[in-house]
Design an enzyme around this catalytic site. Structure first.
Site, PDB file in Angstrom:
ATOM      1  N   ARG A  13      -7.323  -3.312   9.541  1.00 17.11           N
ATOM      2  CA  ARG A  13      -6.393  -4.218  10.222  1.00 17.11           C
ATOM      3  C   ARG A  13      -7.042  -4.905  11.425  1.00 17.11           C
ATOM      4  O   ARG A  13      -6.690  -6.038  11.756  1.00 17.11           O
ATOM      5  CB  ARG A  13      -5.124  -3.471  10.608  1.00 17.11           C
ATOM      6  CG  ARG A  13      -4.429  -2.856   9.398  1.00 17.11           C
ATOM      7  CD  ARG A  13      -2.969  -2.582   9.596  1.00 17.11           C
ATOM      8  NE  ARG A  13      -2.464  -1.706   8.537  1.00 17.11           N
ATOM      9  CZ  ARG A  13      -2.110  -2.103   7.325  1.00 17.11           C
ATOM     10  NH1 ARG A  13      -2.197  -3.377   6.991  1.00 17.11           N
ATOM     11  NH2 ARG A  13      -1.658  -1.228   6.432  1.00 17.11           N
ATOM     12  N   SER A  22       7.669   8.989  12.001  1.00 18.34           N
ATOM     13  CA  SER A  22       6.514   8.810  11.119  1.00 18.34           C
ATOM     14  C   SER A  22       6.941   8.994   9.676  1.00 18.34           C
ATOM     15  O   SER A  22       7.394  10.077   9.282  1.00 18.34           O
ATOM     16  CB  SER A  22       5.412   9.822  11.460  1.00 18.34           C
ATOM     17  OG  SER A  22       4.436   9.870  10.434  1.00 18.34           O
ATOM     18  N   GLN A  75       4.983   9.198   7.235  1.00 19.85           N
ATOM     19  CA  GLN A  75       4.075  10.144   6.595  1.00 19.85           C
ATOM     20  C   GLN A  75       4.529  11.582   6.821  1.00 19.85           C
ATOM     21  O   GLN A  75       4.516  12.399   5.898  1.00 19.85           O
ATOM     22  CB  GLN A  75       2.650   9.934   7.101  1.00 19.85           C
ATOM     23  CG  GLN A  75       2.049   8.610   6.656  1.00 19.85           C
ATOM     24  CD  GLN A  75       0.628   8.416   7.148  1.00 19.85           C
ATOM     25  OE1 GLN A  75       0.038   9.316   7.737  1.00 19.85           O
ATOM     26  NE2 GLN A  75       0.076   7.240   6.917  1.00 19.85           N
ATOM     27  N   GLY A  86      -4.946   8.124   5.413  1.00 17.56           N
ATOM     28  CA  GLY A  86      -4.053   9.080   6.048  1.00 17.56           C
ATOM     29  C   GLY A  86      -2.811   9.332   5.226  1.00 17.56           C
ATOM     30  O   GLY A  86      -2.281  10.450   5.202  1.00 17.56           O
ATOM     31  N   LYS A 115      -4.313   5.993  14.761  1.00 17.63           N
ATOM     32  CA  LYS A 115      -4.490   5.268  13.509  1.00 17.63           C
ATOM     33  C   LYS A 115      -5.966   5.354  13.098  1.00 17.63           C
ATOM     34  O   LYS A 115      -6.712   6.200  13.587  1.00 17.63           O
ATOM     35  CB  LYS A 115      -4.014   3.822  13.672  1.00 17.63           C
ATOM     36  CG  LYS A 115      -2.501   3.692  13.838  1.00 17.63           C
ATOM     37  CD  LYS A 115      -1.788   4.049  12.551  1.00 17.63           C
ATOM     38  CE  LYS A 115      -0.302   3.807  12.614  1.00 17.63           C
ATOM     39  NZ  LYS A 115       0.372   4.109  11.333  1.00 17.63           N
ATOM     40  N   LYS A 127       0.822  -1.207   0.000  1.00 18.54           N
ATOM     41  CA  LYS A 127       0.000   0.000   0.000  1.00 18.54           C
ATOM     42  C   LYS A 127       0.860   1.261   0.000  1.00 18.54           C
ATOM     43  O   LYS A 127       0.608   2.203  -0.757  1.00 18.54           O
ATOM     44  CB  LYS A 127      -0.943  -0.013   1.210  1.00 18.54           C
ATOM     45  CG  LYS A 127      -1.942   1.138   1.243  1.00 18.54           C
ATOM     46  CD  LYS A 127      -3.170   0.775   2.049  1.00 18.54           C
ATOM     47  CE  LYS A 127      -2.901   0.803   3.540  1.00 18.54           C
ATOM     48  NZ  LYS A 127      -2.965   2.191   4.088  1.00 18.54           N
ATOM     49  N   SER A 128       1.889   1.287   0.840  1.00 15.11           N
ATOM     50  CA  SER A 128       2.756   2.467   0.915  1.00 15.11           C
ATOM     51  C   SER A 128       3.421   2.752  -0.425  1.00 15.11           C
ATOM     52  O   SER A 128       3.501   3.907  -0.869  1.00 15.11           O
ATOM     53  CB  SER A 128       3.835   2.262   1.985  1.00 15.11           C
ATOM     54  OG  SER A 128       3.283   2.205   3.271  1.00 15.11           O
ATOM     55  N   ASP A 156       2.035  -1.067  12.072  1.00 13.50           N
ATOM     56  CA  ASP A 156       0.766  -1.500  11.482  1.00 13.50           C
ATOM     57  C   ASP A 156       0.450  -2.959  11.787  1.00 13.50           C
ATOM     58  O   ASP A 156      -0.690  -3.401  11.590  1.00 13.50           O
ATOM     59  CB  ASP A 156       0.778  -1.288   9.969  1.00 13.50           C
ATOM     60  CG  ASP A 156       0.696   0.179   9.585  1.00 13.50           C
ATOM     61  OD1 ASP A 156       0.160   0.970  10.387  1.00 13.50           O
ATOM     62  OD2 ASP A 156       1.168   0.539   8.494  1.00 13.50           O
TER      63      ASP A 156
END
Length: 427
Positions: free
Chosen positions: A388, A165, A167, A92, A340, A20-21, A313
Site C-alpha cells: 500500500r 480487528s 482478523q 497477516g 501493519k 483480498k479479504s 488500509d
C-alpha cells in the site's frame, strides 16, 4: 522503477482485482465445507496464493486458473496434518484466520511467514484461542511467528476484543465453528463483516447484536459459488488519483461497496470530491457498484473514531489526498497502523516528506497541512516492502514535478499485480 510524474490527466475505465479479504475467506470456508466451491474474480495476488498453498498442505484439492478457483471441500474432520510447515508469506490475514481454523483440528501444525510477518503481533489471536483450549507456542510466549499449534476439542468463548480487528474477530469465530456451544466476540467499534456474510453464504448461522457477533458450534458448511467483487482498498488508489491529478475522470467497475469498508468514499465526499456511484446491486452477499471520480477542489477534514476501522488500509492514500486539500487534516485513533506490514505512520510520513509534503506523525496518526505542491528532483522513494505504501507513492509521483524512482516496487503484487499496467492505461 521509474514512476510517471507531472501527469497532465488520467482518463479511462478499469476493473480492479478481486477483494483480498473475500478471496482469502472464500478459499478457507470452501476448504472447510462439504462439496465443491467455485470462486470467480479471485485475487491471484501473493497473499491469497499463500492461503491456497497452506490449504493444499492441509490436504485440500484446490485448482486455480487465473481468477477462477475451484475448491473441493474437505468437510468436517477432512483437513489433514501437514507434513511441511505452513508458510503464510506476507499475509497477516492468512496467519491469523488460519490459526483460528487450526485451533479446532486434532493435529499439530507449524506456521511461519516472511520477515514482515515475524514482526506482527499474533498474541491478540493466540491468547483467546488458548482460552478455548488450543495449545500454541512460539516466539515471546506465542506473540510472534514461528508458531506451533496443536488443536482439538475447543471450549466456547465469550470474548471482548480490545481492538476493532476483523482478523481477531474472524479467527475466534472460525474456531467457534468447531466448539461445542456459543462463541461470541464483542468489539469496541464495528470491523469489516465479510466473515459473517460469507459463513451465511456457506450455509452457516451467525448472530449479530450491535457490536457483538456470535456463532453456535459445531456447524457444517456446504460448498457454494461466490463472485468476488472488486477490492475497494485497491480502488482507493485510483479514486484519489482521479480527485487530485488535473483534468482527470476515472470510472472503476464492479467495486465492492460493503458499508464496513466504504470509509474512503465518506472521506472523499466530506472533502468535496466529485464522486458518483452507479449501477449498485447485490452480488450474492455483497453490494457492488461502479464509481466515477473527477478532479476536485478539496478541503481538510478530521478522521477518527468509528470511521477508522472502515478505512484503516486506505490511510496511506488518504494521507496523500490530504496533501492536496486546503487546511489541516487530522488522522487520529489509528494506532493499528503501527502493526501493519510496516509501521505505516512512520513510512507514510517519511516517504511523503521526501516529496515535500507538510506532514507530521502523532502518537495515533498524523497531521497533514495542505494544499502543498509535491516535487521530485531525482528523488528515490521506497515502498519498504509494503504494497500500500508502494501504490500510494506511485499516485503521489503523478502530481510531482521532476523525476521519481520507486524502490521495492514488486511489493504491490501482494494485492494488485496489475497495478502499474492499470495506471499506465489511464495516462
Amino acid at each position: 522503477m521509474q514512476l510517471p510524474t507531472n501527469v497532465s490527466s488520467l482518463r479511462g475505465m478499469i476493473e480492479v482485482p478481486g477483494d483480498k479479504s473475500i478471496s482469502h475467506r472464500a478459499v478457507m470456508l470452501g476448504a472447510l465445507a462439504s462439496g465443491r466451491t467455485v470462486i470467480d474474480h479471485f485475487l491471484p495476488g501473493a497473499d491469497c496464493l499463500s492461503t491456497i498453498d497452506c490449504f493444499r498442505k492441509l490436504g485440500v484439492d484446490i485448482r486455480q486458473d487465473g481468477t477462477t478457483v475451484v475448491v473441493e471441500g474437505a468437510g468436517p474432520g477432512g483437513l489433514r496434518e501437514p507434513a511441511a510447515v505452513l508458510d503464510v508469506g506476507n499475509s497477516g490475514t492468512t496467519a491469523r484466520l488460519l490459526l483460528g481454523i487450526l485451533a479446532g483440528q486434532p493435529f499439530h501444525a507449524c506456521l511461519v511467514g516472511d520477515e514482515s510477518i515475524a514482526k506482527r503481533p499474533m498474541g491478540r489471536v493466540t491468547k483467546p484461542l488458548r482460552e478455548m483450549g488450543a495449545r500454541i507456542d512460539g516466539r515471546e510466549g506465542g506473540n510472534y511467528t514461528p508458531l506451533s499449534i496443536r488443536g482439538g476439542a475447543l471450549r466456547p468463548l465469550r470474548y471482548t476484543s480490545p481492538v476493532a480487528s476483523a482478523q481477531v474477530k474472524s479467527a475466534i469465530l472460525l474456531a467457534g465453528l468447531f466448539a461445542d456451544g456459543v462463541t461470541s466476540v464483542a468489539e469496541p467499534h464495528r470491523s469489516r463483516d465479510h466473515t459473517e456474510r460469507m459463513v451465511r453464504l456457506f450455509g452457516g448461522e451467525v448472530n449479530v447484536d450491535g457490536l457483538t457477533v456470535s456463532v453456535a458450534g459445531p456447524q457444517r458448511l456446504r460448498g457454494t459459488h461466490i463472485y468476488v467483487p472488486g477490492d475497494i482498498s485497491s480502488a482507493a488508489f485510483f479514486l484519489v488519483a482521479g480527485a487530485i491529478v488535473p483534468n482527470s475522470e476515472i470510472t472503476l467497475k464492479n467495486v465492492g461497496l460493503n458499508p464496513t469498508r466504504t470509509g474512503i468514499i465518506d472521506v472523499l465526499t466530506q472533502m468535496g470530491a466529485d464522486i458518483a456511484i452507479d449501477n449498485v446491486r447485490n452480488e450474492e452477499t455483497e453490494p457492488v457498484g461502479d464509481i466515477t471520480v473527477r478532479t476536485s477542489t478539496l478541503r481538510a477534514v478530521e478522521i477518527g473514531g468509528d470511521l477508522i476501522p472502515r478505512l484503516i488500509d486506505e490511510i496511506p492514500i488518504i494521507a496523500l489526498l490530504a496533501t492536496q486539500a486546503e487546511g489541516t487534516t487530522v488522522i487520529k485513533d489509528a494506532s493499528e497502523l503501527k502493526v501493519k506490514e510496516t509501521n505505516r505512520i512512520h513510512t507514510v510520513v517519511t516517504e511523503l516528506k521526501k516529496l515535500g509534503a507538510d506532514i507530521e506523525a502523532t502518537d495515533d496518526g498524523m497531521m497533514i497541512r495542505g494544499k502543498t505542491p509535491l516535487y521530485a528532483d531525482g528523488i528515490v522513494v521506497d515502498s519498504h516492502g509494503d504494497h500500500r505504501i508502494g501504490m500510494m507513492l506511485a499516485v503521489a509521483a503523478c502530481i510531482a514535478k521532476g523525476t521519481v524512482r520507486l524502490e521495492r516496487s514488486e511489493a504491490v503484487a501482494v494485492s494488485y499485480p496489475a497495478f502499474f499496467a492499470d495506471l499506465r492505461s489511464l495516462l
